[in-house]
Design a protein around this motif. Sequence first.
Motif, PDB file in Angstrom:
ATOM      1  N   PRO A  29      81.969 -16.295  78.597  1.00  8.40           N
ATOM      2  CA  PRO A  29      81.858 -17.013  79.870  1.00  8.40           C
ATOM      3  C   PRO A  29      82.140 -16.106  81.068  1.00  8.40           C
ATOM      4  O   PRO A  29      83.065 -15.297  81.040  1.00  8.40           O
ATOM      5  CB  PRO A  29      82.925 -18.100  79.736  1.00  8.40           C
ATOM      6  N   MET A  30      81.331 -16.260  82.102  1.00  5.80           N
ATOM      7  CA  MET A  30      81.502 -15.479  83.333  1.00  5.80           C
ATOM      8  C   MET A  30      80.716 -16.143  84.450  1.00  5.80           C
ATOM      9  O   MET A  30      79.896 -17.030  84.212  1.00  5.80           O
ATOM     10  CB  MET A  30      81.056 -14.031  83.142  1.00  5.80           C
ATOM     11  N   ARG A  31      80.997 -15.717  85.674  1.00  3.45           N
ATOM     12  CA  ARG A  31      80.277 -16.247  86.822  1.00  3.45           C
ATOM     13  C   ARG A  31      79.023 -15.418  87.067  1.00  3.45           C
ATOM     14  O   ARG A  31      79.041 -14.190  86.907  1.00  3.45           O
ATOM     15  CB  ARG A  31      81.167 -16.226  88.064  1.00  3.45           C
ATOM     16  N   VAL A  32      77.937 -16.082  87.440  1.00  5.44           N
ATOM     17  CA  VAL A  32      76.673 -15.418  87.713  1.00  5.44           C
ATOM     18  C   VAL A  32      76.288 -15.664  89.168  1.00  5.44           C
ATOM     19  O   VAL A  32      76.253 -16.809  89.616  1.00  5.44           O
ATOM     20  CB  VAL A  32      75.550 -15.928  86.795  1.00  5.44           C
ATOM     21  N   THR A  33      76.017 -14.587  89.893  1.00  3.83           N
ATOM     22  CA  THR A  33      75.582 -14.708  91.285  1.00  3.83           C
ATOM     23  C   THR A  33      74.269 -13.960  91.451  1.00  3.83           C
ATOM     24  O   THR A  33      74.215 -12.753  91.228  1.00  3.83           O
ATOM     25  CB  THR A  33      76.630 -14.111  92.238  1.00  3.83           C
ATOM     26  N   SER A  40      70.411  -6.294  98.178  1.00  5.73           N
ATOM     27  CA  SER A  40      71.600  -5.577  98.620  1.00  5.73           C
ATOM     28  C   SER A  40      72.854  -6.435  98.624  1.00  5.73           C
ATOM     29  O   SER A  40      73.950  -5.944  98.427  1.00  5.73           O
ATOM     30  CB  SER A  40      71.375  -5.009 100.027  1.00  5.73           C
ATOM     31  N   GLU A  41      72.713  -7.706  98.823  1.00  3.34           N
ATOM     32  CA  GLU A  41      73.864  -8.597  98.868  1.00  3.34           C
ATOM     33  C   GLU A  41      73.660  -9.736  97.883  1.00  3.34           C
ATOM     34  O   GLU A  41      72.537 -10.194  97.664  1.00  3.34           O
ATOM     35  CB  GLU A  41      74.037  -9.191 100.275  1.00  3.34           C
ATOM     36  N   ALA A  42      74.757 -10.207  97.286  1.00  2.25           N
ATOM     37  CA  ALA A  42      74.655 -11.320  96.355  1.00  2.25           C
ATOM     38  C   ALA A  42      74.505 -12.616  97.122  1.00  2.25           C
ATOM     39  O   ALA A  42      75.255 -12.900  98.034  1.00  2.25           O
ATOM     40  CB  ALA A  42      75.892 -11.381  95.461  1.00  2.25           C
ATOM     41  N   ALA A  43      73.503 -13.397  96.758  1.00  2.00           N
ATOM     42  CA  ALA A  43      73.299 -14.697  97.381  1.00  2.00           C
ATOM     43  C   ALA A  43      74.011 -15.764  96.578  1.00  2.00           C
ATOM     44  O   ALA A  43      74.281 -15.588  95.401  1.00  2.00           O
ATOM     45  CB  ALA A  43      71.806 -14.996  97.460  1.00  2.00           C
ATOM     46  N   GLU A  66      66.796  -9.804  79.357  1.00  2.00           N
ATOM     47  CA  GLU A  66      65.863  -9.379  80.390  1.00  2.00           C
ATOM     48  C   GLU A  66      66.015 -10.365  81.537  1.00  2.00           C
ATOM     49  O   GLU A  66      65.915 -11.578  81.328  1.00  2.00           O
ATOM     50  CB  GLU A  66      64.428  -9.389  79.873  1.00  2.00           C
ATOM     51  N   ALA A  67      66.262  -9.873  82.746  1.00  2.00           N
ATOM     52  CA  ALA A  67      66.539 -10.796  83.848  1.00  2.00           C
ATOM     53  C   ALA A  67      66.321 -10.130  85.193  1.00  2.00           C
ATOM     54  O   ALA A  67      66.126  -8.912  85.291  1.00  2.00           O
ATOM     55  CB  ALA A  67      67.972 -11.319  83.741  1.00  2.00           C
ATOM     56  N   GLY A  68      66.391 -10.989  86.233  1.00  2.00           N
ATOM     57  CA  GLY A  68      66.267 -10.510  87.593  1.00  2.00           C
ATOM     58  C   GLY A  68      67.591 -10.023  88.146  1.00  2.00           C
ATOM     59  O   GLY A  68      68.634 -10.102  87.484  1.00  2.00           O
ATOM     60  N   PRO A  69      67.614  -9.500  89.370  1.00  2.00           N
ATOM     61  CA  PRO A  69      68.830  -8.957  89.979  1.00  2.00           C
ATOM     62  C   PRO A  69      69.952  -9.996  90.034  1.00  2.00           C
ATOM     63  O   PRO A  69      69.729 -11.154  90.379  1.00  2.00           O
ATOM     64  CB  PRO A  69      68.375  -8.571  91.390  1.00  2.00           C
ATOM     65  N   GLN A  70      71.164  -9.577  89.689  1.00  5.45           N
ATOM     66  CA  GLN A  70      72.298 -10.497  89.655  1.00  5.45           C
ATOM     67  C   GLN A  70      73.601  -9.752  89.525  1.00  5.45           C
ATOM     68  O   GLN A  70      73.628  -8.553  89.234  1.00  5.45           O
ATOM     69  CB  GLN A  70      72.157 -11.474  88.489  1.00  5.45           C
ATOM     70  N   ARG A  71      74.678 -10.483  89.732  1.00  5.53           N
ATOM     71  CA  ARG A  71      76.031  -9.956  89.531  1.00  5.53           C
ATOM     72  C   ARG A  71      76.729 -10.855  88.519  1.00  5.53           C
ATOM     73  O   ARG A  71      76.732 -12.080  88.665  1.00  5.53           O
ATOM     74  CB  ARG A  71      76.802  -9.921  90.841  1.00  5.53           C
ATOM     75  N   LEU A  72      77.337 -10.245  87.490  1.00  3.85           N
ATOM     76  CA  LEU A  72      78.113 -10.964  86.494  1.00  3.85           C
ATOM     77  C   LEU A  72      79.584 -10.646  86.719  1.00  3.85           C
ATOM     78  O   LEU A  72      79.963  -9.467  86.769  1.00  3.85           O
ATOM     79  CB  LEU A  72      77.708 -10.552  85.075  1.00  3.85           C
ATOM     80  N   ILE A  73      80.412 -11.682  86.847  1.00 10.78           N
ATOM     81  CA  ILE A  73      81.843 -11.497  87.118  1.00 10.78           C
ATOM     82  C   ILE A  73      82.649 -12.213  86.047  1.00 10.78           C
ATOM     83  O   ILE A  73      82.535 -13.438  85.877  1.00 10.78           O
ATOM     84  CB  ILE A  73      82.227 -12.034  88.510  1.00 10.78           C
ATOM     85  N   ARG A  74      83.437 -11.471  85.329  1.00  7.24           N
ATOM     86  CA  ARG A  74      84.355 -12.028  84.320  1.00  7.24           C
ATOM     87  C   ARG A  74      85.745 -12.050  84.951  1.00  7.24           C
ATOM     88  O   ARG A  74      86.390 -11.013  85.137  1.00  7.24           O
ATOM     89  CB  ARG A  74      84.327 -11.150  83.072  1.00  7.24           C
ATOM     90  N   LEU A 124      79.762  -6.703  86.576  1.00  6.25           N
ATOM     91  CA  LEU A 124      78.549  -5.965  86.251  1.00  6.25           C
ATOM     92  C   LEU A 124      77.497  -6.295  87.299  1.00  6.25           C
ATOM     93  O   LEU A 124      77.154  -7.468  87.482  1.00  6.25           O
ATOM     94  CB  LEU A 124      78.026  -6.347  84.866  1.00  6.25           C
ATOM     95  N   ASP A 125      77.013  -5.291  87.996  1.00  8.66           N
ATOM     96  CA  ASP A 125      75.976  -5.479  89.012  1.00  8.66           C
ATOM     97  C   ASP A 125      74.640  -4.957  88.499  1.00  8.66           C
ATOM     98  O   ASP A 125      74.560  -3.829  87.974  1.00  8.66           O
ATOM     99  CB  ASP A 125      76.350  -4.722  90.291  1.00  8.66           C
ATOM    100  N   PHE A 126      73.596  -5.771  88.668  1.00 12.03           N
ATOM    101  CA  PHE A 126      72.230  -5.373  88.364  1.00 12.03           C
ATOM    102  C   PHE A 126      71.413  -5.565  89.644  1.00 12.03           C
ATOM    103  O   PHE A 126      70.910  -6.664  89.900  1.00 12.03           O
ATOM    104  CB  PHE A 126      71.663  -6.217  87.225  1.00 12.03           C
ATOM    105  N   PRO A 127      71.260  -4.550  90.465  1.00 12.98           N
ATOM    106  CA  PRO A 127      70.624  -4.714  91.775  1.00 12.98           C
ATOM    107  C   PRO A 127      69.101  -4.811  91.730  1.00 12.98           C
ATOM    108  O   PRO A 127      68.467  -4.982  92.771  1.00 12.98           O
ATOM    109  CB  PRO A 127      71.064  -3.455  92.529  1.00 12.98           C
TER     110      PRO A 127
END
Length: 338
Positions: A29-33, A40-43, A66-74, A124-127
Amino acid sequence: MNLFPTTEATSAGERLAHWRDTVGRALVPMRVTPYAAEGSEAAGDGAVPGRIVPGRLGPLRLATMEAGPQRLIRSRADIARSPRPFVAAHIQTSGRAELRQDGRTATVEAGGLLVHDTARPYTLDFPEPFACRTVLLPRHALDLPDDELRRVTGTAVGTETGVGAILVPFLTTLVESAPSCPPAIADRLAAGALDLFGTLAAERARPGDGARDDLVRRIRDHIDRHLADPALSPETVAAAHHISVRYLHRLFEKENLTVSRLIQRRRLARCARELLRGGAAGPSVAAVAHRWGFVSSAHFSRSFRGVYGHSPREWRALKTAAVSGAVDEAAVLRPIGH
């Protein structure tokens, strides 16, 4: 492997929640943004197109994403909800990834390897659009001291030379071949992955203590090579390295583990692994114990229960039940304290 539905099959208003749940079930489990269009910035409320193929290989969890740009925060809250610790080996197959954990930042592109600990917060950032493969290794199965593990987690591992050059193709093949592996082969391959990761940790041993660190590594290797010898003891280890028993104990003061305890724990870990691999048709408990240096079956059973919370026979039976789906393997097959 079961293919989780892609976010394309979900209504626009539900896609982010669906993707967050999918990621949590496949990994932890983690937060997805999602990232904003410019990357450049997480929406805060956009959707993430993507798909995940989850899998298992023995005690290992696997996932192809396989996915689009996102930030995963645990976060710590996520960890509290799912406290079982894993070490994640993250192989980037396309795009770019940036890992932040324990005050460290590591960035990789296609072909790179990141390692992080799910029991501690990370980001984890995937820009940009990306693909990756992830292998989650149960923390208890690695049998590594915390200080050794922390030298590897939160970092990018070089993949041109050394253990990293072996680990990346090996783990990639594991993820690809897992669906066709019979259980007995899967357990052996998983054991190989765990051993190889332990070798990576040894390769990353902290520099600065020079001769002492080198000697401790050689002593650990010696112990692992001689576990089957019932005569293995602090005295024989010291003699093999031409040092006194007193100096041997001084070397291991910083390891927070006595040499006798290390020998016992390594023997028990080998026995536990062999009992799981063998199943009901495998060698007897006494045969496994004697193979790994235990002279007394009664002493072996007491020691095994003290570490794993089950007798050796119960341990084997629980694995059989886990394979059949009668019990939750994650809940019962772990040493006490993990």
